[in-house]
Every structure is written in structure tokens, then in C-alpha cells.
Design a protein around this motif. Structure first.
Motif, PDB file in Angstrom:
ATOM      1  N   VAL A  71      35.662  25.181  59.670  1.00  0.00           N
ATOM      2  CA  VAL A  71      36.509  26.005  60.499  1.00  0.00           C
ATOM      3  C   VAL A  71      35.520  26.521  61.628  1.00  0.00           C
ATOM      4  CG1 VAL A  71      37.171  28.497  60.716  1.00  0.00           C
ATOM      5  CG2 VAL A  71      38.008  26.985  58.527  1.00  0.00           C
ATOM      6  N   ASP A  72      34.206  26.998  61.553  1.00  0.00           N
ATOM      7  CA  ASP A  72      33.580  27.394  62.627  1.00  0.00           C
ATOM      8  C   ASP A  72      33.305  26.327  63.548  1.00  0.00           C
ATOM      9  OD1 ASP A  72      33.514  29.904  61.530  1.00  0.00           O
ATOM     10  OD2 ASP A  72      31.614  29.549  60.689  1.00  0.00           O
ATOM     11  N   GLU A  73      32.901  25.206  63.081  1.00  0.00           N
ATOM     12  CA  GLU A  73      32.594  24.072  64.062  1.00  0.00           C
ATOM     13  C   GLU A  73      33.858  23.304  64.846  1.00  0.00           C
ATOM     14  OE1 GLU A  73      29.618  22.820  64.588  1.00  0.00           O
ATOM     15  OE2 GLU A  73      28.731  24.507  63.274  1.00  0.00           O
ATOM     16  N   ALA A  74      35.142  23.278  64.024  1.00  0.00           N
ATOM     17  CA  ALA A  74      36.383  23.129  64.711  1.00  0.00           C
ATOM     18  C   ALA A  74      36.657  24.112  65.861  1.00  0.00           C
ATOM     19  CB  ALA A  74      37.313  22.952  63.833  1.00  0.00           C
ATOM     20  N   ARG A  75      36.717  25.478  65.515  1.00  0.00           N
ATOM     21  CA  ARG A  75      36.887  26.416  66.599  1.00  0.00           C
ATOM     22  C   ARG A  75      35.922  26.287  67.645  1.00  0.00           C
ATOM     23  NH1 ARG A  75      37.857  31.406  62.191  1.00  0.00           N
ATOM     24  NH2 ARG A  75      40.104  30.845  61.979  1.00  0.00           N
ATOM     25  N   PHE A  76      34.933  26.057  67.521  1.00  0.00           N
ATOM     26  CA  PHE A  76      33.656  25.709  68.736  1.00  0.00           C
ATOM     27  C   PHE A  76      34.098  24.495  69.323  1.00  0.00           C
ATOM     28  CE2 PHE A  76      29.980  23.510  69.917  1.00  0.00           C
ATOM     29  CZ  PHE A  76      29.455  24.459  70.961  1.00  0.00           C
ATOM     30  N   MET A  77      34.304  23.406  68.738  1.00  0.00           N
ATOM     31  CA  MET A  77      34.875  22.246  69.461  1.00  0.00           C
ATOM     32  C   MET A  77      36.155  22.552  70.539  1.00  0.00           C
ATOM     33  SD  MET A  77      34.425  19.035  67.035  1.00  0.00           S
ATOM     34  CE  MET A  77      34.338  19.583  65.425  1.00  0.00           C
ATOM     35  N   PHE A  78      37.227  23.190  69.865  1.00  0.00           N
ATOM     36  CA  PHE A  78      38.286  23.697  70.802  1.00  0.00           C
ATOM     37  C   PHE A  78      37.918  24.275  71.786  1.00  0.00           C
ATOM     38  CE2 PHE A  78      40.501  21.842  67.111  1.00  0.00           C
ATOM     39  CZ  PHE A  78      41.533  20.951  67.648  1.00  0.00           C
ATOM     40  N   ASN A  79      37.086  25.450  71.671  1.00  0.00           N
ATOM     41  CA  ASN A  79      36.707  26.391  72.649  1.00  0.00           C
ATOM     42  C   ASN A  79      35.780  25.630  73.794  1.00  0.00           C
ATOM     43  OD1 ASN A  79      38.019  28.743  71.513  1.00  0.00           O
ATOM     44  ND2 ASN A  79      36.068  29.124  70.444  1.00  0.00           N
ATOM     45  N   HIS A  80      34.956  24.817  73.229  1.00  0.00           N
ATOM     46  CA  HIS A  80      34.342  23.927  74.190  1.00  0.00           C
ATOM     47  C   HIS A  80      35.063  22.949  75.074  1.00  0.00           C
ATOM     48  CE1 HIS A  80      30.394  22.393  75.954  1.00  0.00           C
ATOM     49  NE2 HIS A  80      30.960  21.155  76.044  1.00  0.00           N
ATOM     50  N   LEU A  81      35.882  22.382  74.356  1.00  0.00           N
ATOM     51  CA  LEU A  81      37.039  21.473  75.173  1.00  0.00           C
ATOM     52  C   LEU A  81      37.598  22.244  76.214  1.00  0.00           C
ATOM     53  CD1 LEU A  81      38.178  18.575  75.240  1.00  0.00           C
ATOM     54  CD2 LEU A  81      39.868  18.956  73.669  1.00  0.00           C
ATOM     55  N   GLU A  82      38.074  23.475  75.998  1.00  0.00           N
ATOM     56  CA  GLU A  82      38.731  24.231  77.153  1.00  0.00           C
ATOM     57  C   GLU A  82      37.905  24.665  78.246  1.00  0.00           C
ATOM     58  OE1 GLU A  82      41.828  25.874  78.828  1.00  0.00           O
ATOM     59  OE2 GLU A  82      42.026  24.861  76.759  1.00  0.00           O
ATOM     60  N   PHE A  83      36.715  24.912  77.924  1.00  0.00           N
ATOM     61  CA  PHE A  83      35.563  25.287  78.666  1.00  0.00           C
ATOM     62  C   PHE A  83      35.408  24.034  79.477  1.00  0.00           C
ATOM     63  CE2 PHE A  83      30.899  24.708  79.778  1.00  0.00           C
ATOM     64  CZ  PHE A  83      30.941  25.951  80.629  1.00  0.00           C
ATOM     65  N   VAL A  84      35.307  22.877  78.901  1.00  0.00           N
ATOM     66  CA  VAL A  84      35.132  21.539  79.773  1.00  0.00           C
ATOM     67  C   VAL A  84      36.220  21.493  80.765  1.00  0.00           C
ATOM     68  CG1 VAL A  84      35.018  19.099  79.663  1.00  0.00           C
ATOM     69  CG2 VAL A  84      33.666  20.567  78.153  1.00  0.00           C
ATOM     70  N   LYS A  85      37.409  21.616  80.133  1.00  0.00           N
ATOM     71  CA  LYS A  85      38.538  21.565  81.033  1.00  0.00           C
ATOM     72  C   LYS A  85      38.837  22.326  82.166  1.00  0.00           C
ATOM     73  CE  LYS A  85      43.665  22.278  80.646  1.00  0.00           C
ATOM     74  NZ  LYS A  85      44.455  22.625  79.617  1.00  0.00           N
ATOM     75  N   GLU A  86      38.336  23.602  82.182  1.00  0.00           N
ATOM     76  CA  GLU A  86      38.159  24.616  83.059  1.00  0.00           C
ATOM     77  C   GLU A  86      37.084  24.311  84.164  1.00  0.00           C
ATOM     78  OE1 GLU A  86      37.477  28.755  81.367  1.00  0.00           O
ATOM     79  OE2 GLU A  86      39.572  28.315  80.298  1.00  0.00           O
ATOM     80  N   THR A  87      35.948  23.926  83.564  1.00  0.00           N
ATOM     81  CA  THR A  87      34.824  23.463  84.480  1.00  0.00           C
ATOM     82  C   THR A  87      35.288  22.353  85.383  1.00  0.00           C
ATOM     83  OG1 THR A  87      33.379  24.250  82.789  1.00  0.00           O
ATOM     84  CG2 THR A  87      32.589  22.544  84.540  1.00  0.00           C
ATOM     85  N   ILE A  88      35.955  21.409  84.788  1.00  0.00           N
ATOM     86  CA  ILE A  88      36.392  20.184  85.550  1.00  0.00           C
ATOM     87  C   ILE A  88      37.345  20.626  86.607  1.00  0.00           C
ATOM     88  CG2 ILE A  88      37.664  17.883  85.417  1.00  0.00           C
ATOM     89  CD1 ILE A  88      36.252  17.490  82.639  1.00  0.00           C
ATOM     90  N   GLY A  89      38.148  21.529  86.173  1.00  0.00           N
ATOM     91  CA  GLY A  89      39.305  22.162  87.244  1.00  0.00           C
ATOM     92  C   GLY A  89      38.480  22.619  88.320  1.00  0.00           C
ATOM     93  N   HIS A  90      37.444  23.219  88.211  1.00  0.00           N
ATOM     94  CA  HIS A  90      36.737  24.143  89.248  1.00  0.00           C
ATOM     95  C   HIS A  90      35.942  22.980  90.114  1.00  0.00           C
ATOM     96  CE1 HIS A  90      37.453  28.108  88.087  1.00  0.00           C
ATOM     97  NE2 HIS A  90      36.956  27.647  86.865  1.00  0.00           N
ATOM     98  N   ILE A  91      35.508  21.922  89.482  1.00  0.00           N
ATOM     99  CA  ILE A  91      34.672  20.899  90.074  1.00  0.00           C
ATOM    100  C   ILE A  91      35.992  20.195  91.164  1.00  0.00           C
ATOM    101  CG2 ILE A  91      33.595  18.689  89.748  1.00  0.00           C
ATOM    102  CD1 ILE A  91      32.453  19.691  87.309  1.00  0.00           C
ATOM    103  N   THR A  92      36.912  19.866  90.596  1.00  0.00           N
ATOM    104  CA  THR A  92      38.004  19.125  91.457  1.00  0.00           C
ATOM    105  C   THR A  92      38.613  19.934  92.491  1.00  0.00           C
ATOM    106  OG1 THR A  92      39.691  19.488  89.792  1.00  0.00           O
ATOM    107  CG2 THR A  92      38.058  17.537  89.685  1.00  0.00           C
ATOM    108  N   GLN A  93      38.423  21.291  92.753  1.00  0.00           N
ATOM    109  CA  GLN A  93      39.124  21.881  93.342  1.00  0.00           C
ATOM    110  C   GLN A  93      38.427  21.650  95.042  1.00  0.00           C
ATOM    111  OE1 GLN A  93      38.947  26.058  92.229  1.00  0.00           O
ATOM    112  NE2 GLN A  93      40.812  25.470  90.810  1.00  0.00           N
TER     113      GLN A  93
END
Length: 93
Positions: A71-93
Motif C-alpha cells: 500500500v505504502d509503496e504503490a501510493r509512493f509510485m503513483f505520487n511520484h508518477l504524478e510528480f514526474v508528469k508535472e515536472t515534464i509539463g514544466h520542462i516542455t513549456q
């Protein structure tokens, strides 16, 4: 066994929903899939990890120690994936 022995995000999303609901039928309804299909997905995940994630009886579902850890690890993975998505969004702007 998972197709091509791959873990998919879907398996973790389904797992987290069952872990939150602690009820397969309620989780299946929330996920808009059938309870047998959900049970198969969880079994595939357990086979892939070679670990039981839930203790099931006729009336109750609870997490094993492995399930609690996942549970803890899966939540971490989904949170990190969201962080990566947001970061990529900032990079590509």
C-alpha cells in the motif's frame, strides 16, 4: 501469471482500491469491473510478487504484512508518477 510477466499500473490501482475498501465487491463496483475479474487481477499480482496481499474469508478482507507494505509503496509510485508528469509539463513549456 501476468501477461508477459509484466506488472501494470492497473494491477496496483486495483490493489489499492481493494486495500481502501477491504471488500472485493465494493472495490469492483468502484472500479466498474466485475468482482471475479478483480479477484483474477489481484491473484495475478500476488502470483507476480509471490506473496499473499490479502487475508480473505467469507465475511472479511484484511491486508497481510506484505499488503500493508505494498500500500505504502504503490501510493509512493503513483505520487511520484504524478510528480514526474508535472515536472515534464514544466520542462516542455
Amino acid at each position: 501469471m501476468l501477461m508477459s510477466n509484466k506488472l501494470e499500473f492497473r494491477h496496483l490501482r486495483y490493489f489499492l482500491t481493494v486495500a481502501e475498501e477491504l471488500h472485493f465487491s465494493k472495490a469492483a463496483k468502484k472500479l466498474y469491473i466485475t468482482q471475479p475479474a478483480l479477484s483474477r487481477q489481484i491473484q495475478q499480482l500476488e502470483d507476480y510478487l509471490n506473496a499473499r496481499l490479502f487475508i480473505r474469508d467469507k465475511r472479511n478482507v484484511s491486508l497481510t504484512k506484505s499488503g500493508e507494505y505494498l500500500v505504502d509503496e504503490a501510493r509512493f509510485m503513483f505520487n511520484h508518477l504524478e510528480f514526474v508528469k508535472e515536472t515534464i509539463g514544466h520542462i516542455t513549456q
